[in-house]
Each structure stands twice: as C-alpha cells, then as structure tokens.
Design a protein around this motif. Structure first.
Motif, PDB file in Angstrom:
ATOM      1  N   TYR A 116      -3.175  -0.967   7.142  1.00  0.00           N
ATOM      2  CA  TYR A 116      -1.377  -1.384   7.179  1.00  0.00           C
ATOM      3  C   TYR A 116      -1.084  -0.044   6.648  1.00  0.00           C
ATOM      4  N   GLU A 117      -1.488   0.688   5.491  1.00  0.00           N
ATOM      5  CA  GLU A 117      -0.747   1.677   5.146  1.00  0.00           C
ATOM      6  C   GLU A 117      -1.580   3.523   5.393  1.00  0.00           C
ATOM      7  N   HIS A 118      -2.574   2.946   6.276  1.00  0.00           N
ATOM      8  CA  HIS A 118      -3.537   4.115   7.034  1.00  0.00           C
ATOM      9  C   HIS A 118      -3.165   4.068   8.259  1.00  0.00           C
ATOM     10  N   GLY A 119      -1.766   3.963   8.984  1.00  0.00           N
ATOM     11  CA  GLY A 119      -1.995   3.988  10.087  1.00  0.00           C
ATOM     12  C   GLY A 119      -2.188   3.126  10.902  1.00  0.00           C
ATOM     13  N   ARG A 120      -3.375   1.919  10.437  1.00  0.00           N
ATOM     14  CA  ARG A 120      -3.326   0.985  11.136  1.00  0.00           C
ATOM     15  C   ARG A 120      -4.734   0.486  11.476  1.00  0.00           C
ATOM     16  N   ASN A 121      -5.483   1.722  11.819  1.00  0.00           N
ATOM     17  CA  ASN A 121      -6.967   1.413  12.858  1.00  0.00           C
ATOM     18  C   ASN A 121      -7.702   2.184  11.863  1.00  0.00           C
ATOM     19  N   GLU A 122      -7.274   1.974  10.382  1.00  0.00           N
ATOM     20  CA  GLU A 122      -8.893   3.054   9.341  1.00  0.00           C
ATOM     21  C   GLU A 122      -8.004   2.194   8.100  1.00  0.00           C
ATOM     22  N   ARG A 123      -9.771   1.812   7.729  1.00  0.00           N
ATOM     23  CA  ARG A 123      -9.319   1.556   6.060  1.00  0.00           C
ATOM     24  C   ARG A 123      -9.575   2.299   5.553  1.00  0.00           C
ATOM     25  N   ASN A 124      -8.360   2.214   4.365  1.00  0.00           N
ATOM     26  CA  ASN A 124      -8.854   3.195   3.434  1.00  0.00           C
ATOM     27  C   ASN A 124      -8.366   3.326   2.050  1.00  0.00           C
ATOM     28  N   THR A 125      -8.654   3.724   1.142  1.00  0.00           N
ATOM     29  CA  THR A 125      -8.168   3.093  -0.212  1.00  0.00           C
ATOM     30  C   THR A 125      -7.559   4.291  -1.280  1.00  0.00           C
ATOM     31  N   THR A 126      -6.403   4.416  -1.838  1.00  0.00           N
ATOM     32  CA  THR A 126      -5.895   4.421  -2.867  1.00  0.00           C
ATOM     33  C   THR A 126      -6.436   3.695  -4.053  1.00  0.00           C
ATOM     34  N   PHE A 127      -6.008   4.803  -5.298  1.00  0.00           N
ATOM     35  CA  PHE A 127      -6.286   4.853  -6.374  1.00  0.00           C
ATOM     36  C   PHE A 127      -4.987   5.642  -7.623  1.00  0.00           C
ATOM     37  N   SER A 128      -5.651   4.683  -8.407  1.00  0.00           N
ATOM     38  CA  SER A 128      -4.512   4.988  -9.682  1.00  0.00           C
ATOM     39  C   SER A 128      -5.271   5.347 -10.818  1.00  0.00           C
ATOM     40  N   ARG A 129      -4.650   5.708 -11.891  1.00  0.00           N
ATOM     41  CA  ARG A 129      -5.605   5.588 -13.086  1.00  0.00           C
ATOM     42  C   ARG A 129      -4.698   5.977 -14.408  1.00  0.00           C
ATOM     43  N   GLY A 130      -4.592   5.860 -15.840  1.00  0.00           N
ATOM     44  CA  GLY A 130      -4.271   6.614 -16.795  1.00  0.00           C
ATOM     45  C   GLY A 130      -3.523   5.310 -17.442  1.00  0.00           C
ATOM     46  N   LEU A 131      -2.666   6.313 -18.215  1.00  0.00           N
ATOM     47  CA  LEU A 131      -1.827   5.636 -19.464  1.00  0.00           C
ATOM     48  C   LEU A 131      -1.139   4.174 -18.717  1.00  0.00           C
ATOM     49  N   GLY A 132      -0.504   2.469 -19.370  1.00  0.00           N
ATOM     50  CA  GLY A 132       0.451   2.507 -18.944  1.00  0.00           C
ATOM     51  C   GLY A 132       1.546   2.046 -19.834  1.00  0.00           C
ATOM     52  N   TYR A 166       4.815   6.395 -12.863  1.00  0.00           N
ATOM     53  CA  TYR A 166       5.635   5.476 -12.126  1.00  0.00           C
ATOM     54  C   TYR A 166       5.277   6.069 -11.093  1.00  0.00           C
ATOM     55  N   ASN A 167       5.245   6.968 -10.760  1.00  0.00           N
ATOM     56  CA  ASN A 167       4.613   8.095  -9.593  1.00  0.00           C
ATOM     57  C   ASN A 167       3.558   8.408  -9.239  1.00  0.00           C
ATOM     58  N   ALA A 168       2.920   7.771  -9.658  1.00  0.00           N
ATOM     59  CA  ALA A 168       0.970   7.831  -9.138  1.00  0.00           C
ATOM     60  C   ALA A 168       0.850   7.890  -7.383  1.00  0.00           C
ATOM     61  N   SER A 169       0.068   9.434  -7.264  1.00  0.00           N
ATOM     62  CA  SER A 169       0.249   9.930  -5.772  1.00  0.00           C
ATOM     63  C   SER A 169      -1.299   9.432  -5.365  1.00  0.00           C
ATOM     64  N   ASP A 170      -1.064   9.195  -4.391  1.00  0.00           N
ATOM     65  CA  ASP A 170      -2.625   9.813  -3.571  1.00  0.00           C
ATOM     66  C   ASP A 170      -2.456  10.034  -2.089  1.00  0.00           C
ATOM     67  N   ILE A 171      -3.549  10.466  -1.244  1.00  0.00           N
ATOM     68  CA  ILE A 171      -3.648  10.369  -0.332  1.00  0.00           C
ATOM     69  C   ILE A 171      -3.773   9.597   1.141  1.00  0.00           C
ATOM     70  N   PHE A 172      -2.961   9.475   1.564  1.00  0.00           N
ATOM     71  CA  PHE A 172      -2.300   8.360   2.848  1.00  0.00           C
ATOM     72  C   PHE A 172      -3.312   8.506   4.017  1.00  0.00           C
ATOM     73  N   TYR A 173      -3.964   8.234   4.946  1.00  0.00           N
ATOM     74  CA  TYR A 173      -4.102   9.096   6.247  1.00  0.00           C
ATOM     75  C   TYR A 173      -3.729   8.795   7.282  1.00  0.00           C
ATOM     76  N   ARG A 184       1.710  11.025  -0.990  1.00  0.00           N
ATOM     77  CA  ARG A 184       2.666   9.937  -1.247  1.00  0.00           C
ATOM     78  C   ARG A 184       2.197   9.038  -2.458  1.00  0.00           C
ATOM     79  N   PRO A 185       3.529   8.463  -3.071  1.00  0.00           N
ATOM     80  CA  PRO A 185       3.465   7.617  -3.814  1.00  0.00           C
ATOM     81  C   PRO A 185       2.430   6.022  -3.695  1.00  0.00           C
ATOM     82  N   VAL A 186       1.350   5.534  -4.654  1.00  0.00           N
ATOM     83  CA  VAL A 186       0.849   4.573  -3.973  1.00  0.00           C
ATOM     84  C   VAL A 186       1.138   2.799  -4.264  1.00  0.00           C
ATOM     85  N   ASP A 187       0.891   1.760  -4.120  1.00  0.00           N
ATOM     86  CA  ASP A 187       1.779   1.577  -3.216  1.00  0.00           C
ATOM     87  C   ASP A 187       2.495   0.450  -4.821  1.00  0.00           C
TER      88      ASP A 187
END
Length: 379
Positions: A116-132, A166-173, A184-187
């Motif tokens: 649903y975060e990538h147009g609903r027709n294609e499954r994709n993955t977003t990532f986040s990493r780093g200090l909490g 709290y504004n980690a971002s990645d590519i949404f397709y 965009r910011p990740v979930d």
C-alpha cells in the motif's frame, strides 16, 4: 557484603529484564533489555560498573483490528512485514549500596515491506538504521538491604533524549503524480526515534518464596509530553479521510511483567512469567492529535540465564498470546465525521528474541561468606 550480593544480582536481573519491547507496528521504542543473573553471582559494590549489550529481533506480519486477526492479509499477499534488529549498549553504576544509575545507548536496523505504500500494485521495502533514543536513569531500593534480605522494592526515574532520527527517509515507488518514485519519511513503526523528550518511571520488586525460587514484578511508564513531531506521514495521500493522520504523534508507552525465577544450579537460572506491553490510545499529559497506532500485547515470557563470576548471558523469548489494536483518536474522529465505522489495523509479531551479554568490573573483591551462598543454592 551479604546484603550487597543479594541486592545487586536481583537489581541487575529485574532492572534489565523490565524493558522488553512490544511487537511490530505497535511502536514501543527500543526498551529492549533482557539480562538475567543468578543469585550466587558476585556483588556490585559502590563504584562497580556493569557493561553489556542487549540484542532484540522480531518479524511482525499478522494484522489485527481490535483483537480480531485478519488472516486474509497474508493469503492475499497484502500484509505489511516489519523486520526489526536493535542493539542496546548499557552501563550501570553503583552509586551506593542502595542507589544505582544507568545509561542505555540503542542502535537499530529496521526494514518494512508493503504494497500500500508503493502504489498498491508492487511490493517494495524501505529501511532505517542508526542511533535510537538514549535513556538515562537513576533508581533506589526502598527498604534497607541489611534488614530485608528476602524481598525488596526499587523505584526509578529517568529521561529519554530525542537523539534518534525521527525523520529517517527512503525511496517510495509508484507514488508520484506520474507514478515516479519519491523520497519520503519511513513509517512511524521503523523510525529510529520519536522526536520527543520523555520521562520514565519504573519499579522492580522481588520476594523469596523458598530456596532458589523467587517471585518478581517490574514495569515502566514512558511519558512523552510532546503531542506531534512535525513529520509528515503521507497517509492523507491514500485517502482524504486520513487528513487527521498526516503528522506523526509522539505517544506514551508502558510495560509490566511478573513471574517466577528459579536457580537451576549455581550458574544457570530460569524464569517464567507474563508481560503486558502497550501504546495507549491517550497520553497522560499533552494532546492526542496526530497519527499513532495504539496497541497492546500480552505475552508468556520464558527465559534462561548463565552466570559465571562477573560474566552473564541471558535469553528471553516472549510469545504473544493476545494482541489488540484499539481504535485511535483519529479513528474515532473520522468515524464521527463520516458516520461510518473506522478502525485502523496494525501488524504484530508472534514472538521476540532477546539476547544479552554483560560483564561487571568490580572496584574491589570481597569474599562472600559460605553460609550466605548456601542460602540461595538450589537444594
């Protein structure tokens, strides 16, 4: 020194095991810690330092509305799948025989796969990493240890610093005007931080029942006065009805646990209990606007620990037996506005793996009387 031995092993077991996290999209933030300690271990005297790390892993993919599971999400391949890896590096210091302080520095690596975060027709993955979000705390045992060797209670206060991104971002397709990708910011569920300066209150309690067997209870509440952190969710692009969910909230969270701990041998201990983890619908202080996924998990929490001299290993694997995603404030607002039922969902994990290792640096060594050691050995 008799009381110090008893004090610090229980302190370390209860203090560190009290901060396990809830599971999946119910985004309790990295209070993952799970270090056990046998009652025959050496002491943390004044000036002693305990160093360690706690690793946590879970996969969330089972969707719930209320307590009702939606298995068709998996059948239809529309489920959201979160993988979470977090490592907490911690230091605990003995200020005195009854007062302790700690610092926890978390790091995270998260991924989120969805349609649903990538147009609903294609499954994709977003990532986040780093200090909490770094936590600092101090605690105090209420009863004099010298006169209460078989049971005690500690209370603690702390702060959570907004050190995590709290504004980690990645590519949404497939989300642009012409289905082009956008950054965009990740979930919210995989953001390393929540953007809030928080306050924590916790407690630890134990009571000896018989040789080698103890009952315990512990818990914490994280107070996040900040209402929203200003980060856009883009949920309003999915439906105009989600306009009230366009900005991320900074929710409170809490956890409680209770159970039994048993020494199998001088070096191996076990525990079995229950725990309840929750992101509430409403905060204690501050407003409740913005997007959050409230939810709670009731789990059975077995654990086993190995302790040799100043070295400790521990493994806990809480299994969820009840999961609930209640209506959020924004769900209720939309339901009132439209006159139609509105109840968002969340994905949960079946279990969480928590593994910890620690080592204590003693300021001095004091022999432990044999009669005290026998008090806690399994008969």
């Amino acid at each position: 020194m008799i009381i110090k031995l008893y004090h610090i092993t229980l302190l370390f077991f209860l203090f560190t095991t009290s901060f396990l996290t809830a599971q999946g999209c119910v985004a309790i933030r990295h209070f993952s810690s799970c270090v056990g300690s046998s009652l025959e271990n050496n002491v943390l005297n004044k000036g002693d330092i305990q160093l360690g790390l706690n690793y946590r892993y879970f996969k969330s993919y089972r969707h719930f509305r209320g307590t009702h599971e939606e298995p068709d999400r998996i059948t239809n391949n529309t489920e959201v799948i979160n993988f979470s890896h977090s490592t907490d590096f911690f230091l605990t210091y003995g200020i005195s025989d009854r007062v302790y302080t700690s610092i926890t520095i978390p790091t995270v690596f998260n991924s989120r796969s969805s349609l649903y975060e990538h147009g609903r027709n294609e499954r994709n993955t977003t990532f986040s990493r780093g200090l909490g979000d770094v936590r600092l705390g101090v605690g105090w045992w209420l009863l004099p240890l010298e006169t209460n060797p078989k049971g005690n209670i500690a209370i603690g206060l702390g702060v959570k610093l907004p050190t995590g991104n709290y504004n980690a971002s990645d590519i949404f397709y497939n989300v642009g005007l012409n289905n082009e990708p956008q950054t965009r910011p990740v979930d919210q569920s995989i953001q390393p931080g929540d953007g809030g300066f928080g306050f924590t209150a916790d407690f630890q309690w134990y009571q000896k029942l018989t040789n080698g067997l103890f009952s315990y209870a512990s818990g914490f509440y994280l107070l996040n006065p900040r209402e929203i952190n200003g980060i856009r969710t883009f949920r309003e692009t999915l439906s105009p009805l989600l306009e009230n969910e366009s900005i991320m909230a900074v929710p409170d969270q809490y956890s409680v646990r209770t159970g039994l701990s048993y020494s199998l041998s001088p070096t191996i201990s076990s525990s079995l209990g229950a725990r309840f983890d929750c992101v509430p619908v409403k905060d204690l202080i501050g407003g409740n606007e913005g997007f959050r996924r409230p939810g709670n998990v009731l789990s059975i929490d077995p654990g086993i620990g190995f302790n040799k001299s100043n070295f400790s290993l521990n493994l806990n694997v809480p299994f969820a037996i009840r999961r609930e995603r209640p209506q959020s404030i924004t769900d209720i607002q939309t339901e009132i506005q439209t006159g139609n039922p509105r109840h968002g969902d969340a994905a949960f994990a079946d279990y969480v793996i928590n593994f910890a290792v620690s080592y204590r640096f003693s300021s001095n060594k004091v022999p432990v009387p044999p009669e005290f050691m026998n008090e806690f050995k399994t008969k």
